[in-house]
Write an enzyme that holds these catalytic residues in place. Structure first.
Site, PDB file in Angstrom:
ATOM      1  N   GLU A 173      35.310  38.526  42.377  1.00  0.00           N
ATOM      2  CA  GLU A 173      36.463  39.059  43.612  1.00  0.00           C
ATOM      3  C   GLU A 173      35.807  39.843  44.557  1.00  0.00           C
ATOM      4  O   GLU A 173      34.995  40.672  44.295  1.00  0.00           O
ATOM      5  CB  GLU A 173      37.300  40.208  42.773  1.00  0.00           C
ATOM      6  CG  GLU A 173      38.452  40.845  43.683  1.00  0.00           C
ATOM      7  CD  GLU A 173      38.970  41.965  43.061  1.00  0.00           C
ATOM      8  OE1 GLU A 173      40.181  42.497  43.327  1.00  0.00           O
ATOM      9  OE2 GLU A 173      38.683  42.384  41.692  1.00  0.00           O
ATOM     10  N   LEU A 190      35.665  42.705  46.847  1.00  0.00           N
ATOM     11  CA  LEU A 190      36.376  44.055  46.964  1.00  0.00           C
ATOM     12  C   LEU A 190      36.420  44.553  48.595  1.00  0.00           C
ATOM     13  O   LEU A 190      36.957  45.580  48.714  1.00  0.00           O
ATOM     14  CB  LEU A 190      35.703  45.087  46.112  1.00  0.00           C
ATOM     15  CG  LEU A 190      35.671  44.530  44.744  1.00  0.00           C
ATOM     16  CD1 LEU A 190      34.629  45.651  44.031  1.00  0.00           C
ATOM     17  CD2 LEU A 190      36.911  44.659  44.101  1.00  0.00           C
ATOM     18  N   ASP A 234      22.608  51.258  35.260  1.00  0.00           N
ATOM     19  CA  ASP A 234      21.943  51.058  36.444  1.00  0.00           C
ATOM     20  C   ASP A 234      22.693  51.682  37.540  1.00  0.00           C
ATOM     21  O   ASP A 234      22.636  51.069  38.594  1.00  0.00           O
ATOM     22  CB  ASP A 234      21.574  49.486  36.601  1.00  0.00           C
ATOM     23  CG  ASP A 234      20.749  49.183  37.854  1.00  0.00           C
ATOM     24  OD1 ASP A 234      19.914  50.259  38.236  1.00  0.00           O
ATOM     25  OD2 ASP A 234      20.614  48.241  38.386  1.00  0.00           O
TER      26      ASP A 234
END
Length: 268
Positions: free
Chosen positions: A72, A74, A175
């Site tokens: 998706e 964003l 991370d």
């Protein structure tokens, strides 16, 4: 999670970042790399699935295949002060999800480095063996660290339990530098690039958020209030970030050696 076929739609794309629009109007963000093993993007998809039940937004995975992942899109916006506060509370909530052991049931990727997630009941042993020593030995074998560096690293690993508090294994991004906290089109903050997700110490996420820039103070204030912790975690951040400095040394070379040695001297 199994590979979902993306070859029909995206298999002809060249390496790089691509954007597309779906028939329903939804926007897609596609990453393609043919130089990485088949589990590279699968690890990212798995990690995003692990994160998906937390209040912090993550992109939906549309498709993942051997050489790429479709997500998706964003969008990109600007986070407000309230968005940062919400993100701080959301990260605290993410860290409330405890696991039975440290690690995960499959290996991950921290950048382009493989990340050994073999489960372990001992967090100190896990961080020493699967994180610090794994990166240190890799750097030594490549001639990036010397014998004295390894001696200091091994000394630190032997005394982790004296320098760090005992903490439970919780769901972490793994991370979490500033580049992986993404401001969506509406300003809401989302976590992206989930390849390093595992169950580890909550402080590893907090520490990395101070390594390459950091969020506004309101983010940490909201986190500390929601998680009911004090600010002493900052005193330990440099030691926890040694893993990422070693990883950057392996990925990008000797420009990170000075930072690694500063931490080694401080704690050995």
């Amino acid at each position: 999670m199994k590979l979902q076929s993306g070859v029909a739609e995206f298999g002809q794309l060249r390496d790089g970042i691509h954007r597309a629009v779906r028939p329903d109007g939804g926007r897609i963000f596609v990453k393609v790399r043919h130089d990485m093993p088949a589990d590279f993007f699968l690890a990212e998809a798995r990690g995003l699935a692990v994160l998906s039940s937390a209040p912090l937004r993550v992109p939906d995975v549309i498709s993942v295949w051997e050489h790429g992942i479709a997500l998706e899109d964003l969008g990109r916006g600007r986070a407000s002060a309230r968005d940062w506060e919400n993100a701080g509370r959301g990260l605290a909530d993410l860290h409330c999800s405890a696991g039975e052991r440290f690690g995960l049931d499959s290996r991950g990727w921290c950048g382009d480095s493989t990340q050994d997630n073999t489960p372990d009941e001992d967090g100190f042993h896990f961080f020493a063996e699967r994180r610090l020593l794994a990166q240190g030995r890799r750097a030594f074998d490549r001639g990036l660290l010397e014998h004295d560096d390894m001696r200091q690293l091994e000394s630190i690993c032997a005394r982790l339990c004296e320098m760090l508090p005992k903490q439970p294994p919780v769901r972490v991004h793994g991370d979490l530098w500033m580049g992986n906290v993404h401001a969506c089109a509406n300003g809401e903050l989302a976590l992206i690039d989930g390849g390093a997700v595992h169950y580890g110490w909550a402080e590893v996420d907090l520490a990395m958020l101070t390594l390459f820039g950091e969020p506004p103070a309101s983010f940490f204030c909201a986190y500390e209030t929601a998680a009911k912790i004090d600010k002493a975690w900052r005193e330990r951040a440099a030691l926890l970030n040694l893993y990422h400095l070693l990883n950057h040394l392996n990925l990008f070379g000797a420009s990170y050696l000075g930072g690694v040695r500063t931490v080694l001297r401080r704690y050995s």
